[in-house]
Design an enzyme around this catalytic site. Structure first.
Site, mmCIF file in Angstrom:
data_model
loop_
_atom_site.group_PDB
_atom_site.id
_atom_site.type_symbol
_atom_site.label_atom_id
_atom_site.label_comp_id
_atom_site.label_asym_id
_atom_site.label_seq_id
_atom_site.Cartn_x
_atom_site.Cartn_y
_atom_site.Cartn_z
ATOM 1 C CE1 TYR A 153 -2.762 -3.232 1.179
ATOM 2 C CE2 TYR A 153 -4.358 -1.452 1.032
ATOM 3 C CZ TYR A 153 -4.063 -2.800 1.075
ATOM 4 O OH TYR A 153 -5.073 -3.718 1.017
ATOM 5 C CE LYS A 220 1.234 -17.391 1.890
ATOM 6 N NZ LYS A 220 0.643 -18.671 2.243
ATOM 7 C CG ASP A 274 -1.992 -19.793 3.939
ATOM 8 O OD1 ASP A 274 -1.289 -19.292 4.822
ATOM 9 O OD2 ASP A 274 -1.588 -20.705 3.219
ATOM 10 C CG ASP A 298 -7.622 -4.129 2.903
ATOM 11 O OD1 ASP A 298 -8.743 -3.948 3.421
ATOM 12 O OD2 ASP A 298 -7.294 -3.637 1.813
#
Ligand code: NAP
Length: 410
Positions: A153, A220, A274, A298
């Site tokens: 972002y 992640k 995940d 987000d």
């Protein structure tokens, strides 16, 4: 509306100091913003009046942004608005239209960046009676701290074929023996120690202040080792160095405490993003505070909000070390503008967060219980009514009146 006189909220040694009559700037917002803001203001004023019998009172101060600002000043976000918010430390806003074209950035993103509101804070807690797509929505009660300034972002990106993308691609391919395709768009994902540590620090401080017992770093890092993985490592570093006497990690929990978190301690663990999306569905009651980089946060914020009843009811805040800005999490819903129709729940609950941040917990609890009672009695706005059996549809203003009425009986 006449503005009342009040005093400024101060920030002293990282702590917020609130006078009994604080001036709080507000942006009513575009589209349905004025409808939900009017309702929210009435509810917050009534709660403060009831909780403190007139001893405390908010002096609301309107500042302009969005379409109203454009009409009155020619600018979407006048610099005086930013200065006023910075000077008053705490502010609240309805949704703002994102201007399309003309190279104008999202006003929400701009406000976050210029005020360095580095944490997007989203509590996701079920209110009994709210329609939910899952069987046991009450099991999820988390607060998500999403990093707000870095990651993909950061706005460092170039389209495929641009001179910048081509130059970068050539440089990386030749200098580092990589094989980026020549027709690639390029985006850069910076994640820093500074940005990660201050975000995790705020999440840990929240857990300490609110008696929450688990803080989970969501990342992640198995794939993106030096950005997402580093976020996890820096998060543990903050826990180990700055909260050493308070935090324990999963290994220690099982080796020394049989899996039960000892009194007065906070479990700091981490989950791969995940897997985390599965965990909030399958084992939601094992999580309390989640700290995450920008993109994961987000997605996760909206997924968790959906689980407890959707964005129409989800509160949020953007918080930095100097300023805290509370906001509705949904958009302007322009097709309903001026119809006194939409659900003000998101902004009202953001107001509850604001009262808690100010230390006005009694008023916050009154609002929460008044709102919860209105929903339990099935007196709700159209969006909830259409999913609930036997509910009565209220207008935005009527819903606010119902919350106030139920609050005084709390
Ligand atoms: P939206 O305004 O959130 O509306 C999409 C739909 O969500 C509405 O049509 C309505 O559904 C439902 N909804 C939204 N708010 C509601 C409320 N308070 N009560 C009940 N239902 C509600 O999203 P959008 O149409 O994509 O965006 C419109 C504008 O808002 C855009 O300019 C966008 O950039 C801006 N925006 C601003 C913010 C912000 O300021 N934080 C956030 C997101 C979007 P039904 O039609 O099914 O009733």
């Amino acid at each position: 509306m006449n503005e009342e006189r009040g005093e400024k909220i101060q920030m002293k040694q990282g702590r917020v100091e609130v006078p009994d009559n604080p001036v709080i700037p507000f942006i009513e917002g575009d589209g349905t913003g004025p409808d939900i803001w009017r309702a929210t203001r009435r509810v917050l004023d009534a709660a403060v009046q009831t909780a403190y019998a007139g001893k405390r009172r908010i002096a609301w101060h309107e500042v302009l942004a969005g379409e109203k600002a454009k009409q009155q000043t020619g600018e979407w976000l006048p610099s005086t608005t930013v200065d006023e918010i910075a000077a008053h430390r705490v502010a609240i806003k309805g949704p703002l239209t994102t201007p399309i074209g003309g190279g104008i950035r999202s006003l929400n993103v701009t406000l976050r960046q210029v005020l360095d509101l580095y944490a997007c804070v989203r509590p996701c807690r079920y209110i009994t009676g709210v329609p939910s797509p899952v069987k046991e929505p009450e099991k999820l009660n988390v607060v998500i701290f999403r990093e707000n300034t870095e990651d993909v972002y950061a706005g460092i990106e170039w389209p495929a074929g641009s001179a910048e993308a081509t130059e970068l691609t050539d440089f990386i391919n030749s200098r580092f023996s990589k094989n980026i395709r020549s027709d690639s768009g390029i985006g850069i994902k910076p994640i820093s120690a500074f940005g990660s540590k201050r975000l995790v620090r705020m999440a840990l401080q929240h857990a300490v202040a609110h008696g929450r017992k688990r803080v989970t770093l969501v990342h992640k890092g198995n794939i993106m080792k030096y950005t997402e993985g580093a976020f996890r490592d820096w998060g543990y570093e903050v826990a180990r160095t700055e909260f050493a006497n308070l935090c324990i990690e999963e290994k220690e929990l099982w080796e020394n405490y049989g899996g039960k978190i000892p009194d007065g301690r906070i479990l700091v663990n981490d989950r791969i993003a995940d897997a985390m999306f599965q965990q909030v569905l399958l084992r939601p009651d094992e999580y309390e505070v989640l700290a995450t980089p920008n993109l994961n946060g987000d997605y996760l914020s909206d997924a968790c909000a959906a689980q407890v009843g959707g964005l129409g009811m989800a509160p949020g805040a953007n918080i930095g070390d100097e300023v805290a800005f509370f906001e509705a999490t949904h958009g302007t819903a322009p097709k309903y503008a001026g119809q006194d129709k939409v659900n003000p729940g998101s902004l009202i609950l953001s107001g509850v967060m604001m009262l808690e941040y100010m230390g006005w917990k009694e008023a916050g609890e009154l609002v929460y219980s008044g709102l919860a009672k209105s929903i339990k009695r099935r007196r709700v706005t159209y969006d909830l009514e259409r999913q609930m059996e036997g509910a009565v549809t209220l207008k935005t203003s009527e819903f606010a009146s119902a919350v106030i009425e139920n609050m005084s009986q709390a």
